[in-house]
Every structure is written in structure tokens, then in C-alpha cells.
Design a protein around this motif. Sequence first.
Motif, PDB file in Angstrom:
ATOM      1  N   ARG A  12       0.856  -1.181   0.000  1.00 29.65           N
ATOM      2  CA  ARG A  12       0.000   0.000   0.000  1.00 29.65           C
ATOM      3  C   ARG A  12       0.895   1.235   0.000  1.00 29.65           C
ATOM      4  NH1 ARG A  12      -3.603   2.238   4.457  1.00 29.65           N
ATOM      5  NH2 ARG A  12      -5.436   3.095   3.416  1.00 29.65           N
ATOM      6  N   VAL A  13       0.830   2.012  -1.082  1.00 28.80           N
ATOM      7  CA  VAL A  13       1.749   3.130  -1.281  1.00 28.80           C
ATOM      8  C   VAL A  13       0.976   4.448  -1.274  1.00 28.80           C
ATOM      9  CG1 VAL A  13       3.465   4.152  -2.830  1.00 28.80           C
ATOM     10  CG2 VAL A  13       3.251   1.656  -2.669  1.00 28.80           C
ATOM     11  N   ALA A  14       1.466   5.404  -0.468  1.00 27.39           N
ATOM     12  CA  ALA A  14       0.835   6.726  -0.414  1.00 27.39           C
ATOM     13  C   ALA A  14       1.181   7.527  -1.658  1.00 27.39           C
ATOM     14  CB  ALA A  14       1.295   7.470   0.838  1.00 27.39           C
ATOM     15  N   ARG A  15       0.180   8.254  -2.209  1.00 24.34           N
ATOM     16  CA  ARG A  15       0.380   9.080  -3.399  1.00 24.34           C
ATOM     17  C   ARG A  15      -0.154  10.482  -3.150  1.00 24.34           C
ATOM     18  NH1 ARG A  15       3.889   6.147  -6.515  1.00 24.34           N
ATOM     19  NH2 ARG A  15       3.050   4.107  -7.093  1.00 24.34           N
ATOM     20  N   TYR A  32      -4.093   6.369  -1.213  1.00 26.44           N
ATOM     21  CA  TYR A  32      -3.198   5.221  -1.326  1.00 26.44           C
ATOM     22  C   TYR A  32      -3.463   4.451  -2.618  1.00 26.44           C
ATOM     23  CZ  TYR A  32      -2.059   5.876   3.626  1.00 26.44           C
ATOM     24  OH  TYR A  32      -1.630   6.400   4.828  1.00 26.44           O
ATOM     25  N   GLU A  33      -2.427   3.811  -3.096  1.00 27.29           N
ATOM     26  CA  GLU A  33      -2.531   2.928  -4.263  1.00 27.29           C
ATOM     27  C   GLU A  33      -1.994   1.561  -3.876  1.00 27.29           C
ATOM     28  OE1 GLU A  33      -0.770   2.445  -8.820  1.00 27.29           O
ATOM     29  OE2 GLU A  33      -0.305   4.242  -7.633  1.00 27.29           O
ATOM     30  N   GLU A  34      -2.708   0.523  -4.279  1.00 26.97           N
ATOM     31  CA  GLU A  34      -2.240  -0.829  -3.989  1.00 26.97           C
ATOM     32  C   GLU A  34      -1.402  -1.353  -5.152  1.00 26.97           C
ATOM     33  OE1 GLU A  34      -5.391  -3.460  -2.907  1.00 26.97           O
ATOM     34  OE2 GLU A  34      -5.423  -2.742  -0.826  1.00 26.97           O
ATOM     35  N   ILE A  35      -0.183  -1.792  -4.826  1.00 30.53           N
ATOM     36  CA  ILE A  35       0.725  -2.340  -5.828  1.00 30.53           C
ATOM     37  C   ILE A  35       0.805  -3.853  -5.629  1.00 30.53           C
ATOM     38  CG2 ILE A  35       3.053  -2.293  -6.779  1.00 30.53           C
ATOM     39  CD1 ILE A  35       1.593   0.357  -7.034  1.00 30.53           C
ATOM     40  N   HIS A  36       0.398  -4.596  -6.645  1.00 28.93           N
ATOM     41  CA  HIS A  36       0.440  -6.062  -6.568  1.00 28.93           C
ATOM     42  C   HIS A  36       1.820  -6.537  -7.023  1.00 28.93           C
ATOM     43  CE1 HIS A  36      -3.846  -6.236  -5.736  1.00 28.93           C
ATOM     44  NE2 HIS A  36      -4.033  -5.387  -6.736  1.00 28.93           N
ATOM     45  N   ALA A  37       2.744  -6.592  -6.075  1.00 28.67           N
ATOM     46  CA  ALA A  37       4.123  -6.979  -6.405  1.00 28.67           C
ATOM     47  C   ALA A  37       4.194  -8.430  -6.869  1.00 28.67           C
ATOM     48  CB  ALA A  37       5.026  -6.769  -5.191  1.00 28.67           C
ATOM     49  N   LEU A  38       3.430  -9.313  -6.202  1.00 31.71           N
ATOM     50  CA  LEU A  38       3.346 -10.715  -6.595  1.00 31.71           C
ATOM     51  C   LEU A  38       1.875 -11.083  -6.712  1.00 31.71           C
ATOM     52  CD1 LEU A  38       6.038 -12.252  -4.185  1.00 31.71           C
ATOM     53  CD2 LEU A  38       6.335 -11.568  -6.574  1.00 31.71           C
TER      54      LEU A  38
END
Length: 262
Positions: A12-15, A32-38
Amino acid sequence: MIEVKDLKKTFRVARREGGFGEAVKALFHREYEEIHALDGVSFSIADGEMVGYIGPNGAGKSSTIKVLSGILTPDSGKCTVAGRTPWRERRAHVKDIGVVFGQRSQLWWDVPVIDSFELLKEIYSIPAQTYRKNLDELTETLDLSKIVCTPARQLSLGQRMRCEIAASLLHDPKVLFLDEPTIGLDAVSKLAVRDFIKLRNRDFGTTVILTTHDMQDIEALASRIILIGKGRILLDGTLADIRRGGEHIDETVAELYKKFDV
């Protein structure tokens, strides 16, 4: 040796936009933006295999390595390395693995490299006889005799990377994770590192997972390639499988990125 099944990891990354007003607004309401790393990563690697794990920046390569080494805990999925779950059995697990991060250092910056090696000997509880034997072999093979008494901060990048690789192998790990080990190295240093990795795999049967953006590293070292993009496995096959799409591997990989919209 390594079994990975449906691994998922989301960050979960703050923007926010630039500017003082946006900074003040973010104090009260953050977006926030959710980044699906895997996103459902699955593969298996046999004992003694050498695998190239490739993909563009942000594809999930380093996240996978961090899960396999026990640094990250996934949101879901299963993973075993030599029969252990890395993030649950970290103390026993780290004795069987070596990790080299091209942009991170395990050497103490202001002390001679040999002092860092001595510290790692105590951390891993390496018997004195085994430590001396491994140190002598690694010093000779990686040509470290003239630099082990030099502080890490005074070494060139190529010299430091050779020391990093030696540090990761002092305890005789069964698995070696190399995350961009040749980044920034000159041609001579790259050749030295590649030759050593091949020698280690051949003579000791060390399982190697290599992540890199240098396709020459892949061609020189890996017989099998796993291609990842946007947290998903896009291709798992031999170098020949990828080469079928074109004469040059780097051009073929670029075409695969376009095909899968990576």
C-alpha cells in the motif's frame, strides 16, 4: 529444493501531487494505491539448478527473492526452500542460503573486509576449521588477497561485489540468491563474477537464482529462464524457448514484454 505456489504480496503506497497545498492536504487525508508486487507466482527449482529470473523494473523479482530469503512475508500462498518455510523458520533457513543484493551491502563500511568476514563467522556459528578453509578458497578464487585488509568504503564497485559474494558463501549455503550482482561492473569484473558463479555451481552443486537486466549474464549462466511481469509468471522455459522468438535474446525479451503488455 524450492517450491513456490500461488504467492501473493501487495504493498500500500501513499500518493500525492507536488506542492505545499497538497502536502498540507495529505496531513488530513491520504490517498493510497495498492501495488500487486506478486500476483499468484508459482514455480519449482530443482537441487543444483541455475535459473535466470528476469523482468522489467517493478515486475516482482526482488520481492520474490525477499520472500524466498525470509525477509518478506507474503499475503498468501506457499513457499518452501529445502523443506522450510523461509519467513517462519528464519534462523534455520538462513544457514542454508546466501544472498547478494547488488544495491545493498552486508559489509561494514568503515572496517577492513576481513573484520566483516570474522563477524559473519560468529553470526553463522561457522566452525573455525570450516571458516579458514572456505576463506582461503574464496580468497584465492575471487582474487581477494590484496583487498581483504582494506575498508569496504575504499574498494571499487567490482572489488566490493567480489567481497560480497565471498561473504555470502562463507557458511557453505546450499542456495545462492543473486539480485543484480553485476550491476555497474566493468566488463572484466563481470567476467570474473560470471566465471566464479559457474565454478561454484559446477563444483559444489549450489542452486543459484539470478536476477539481472544484463542479458549477457543470462546467456553465460542460466540454462533456464523464468520471465515475470506485473507480478505474474509470463514464461518458464529454456534459453532456446525464448530464442525461438528471435536471434538475439535481449530483442526477444523486449518483444515478450510488449506481447504481455508489461
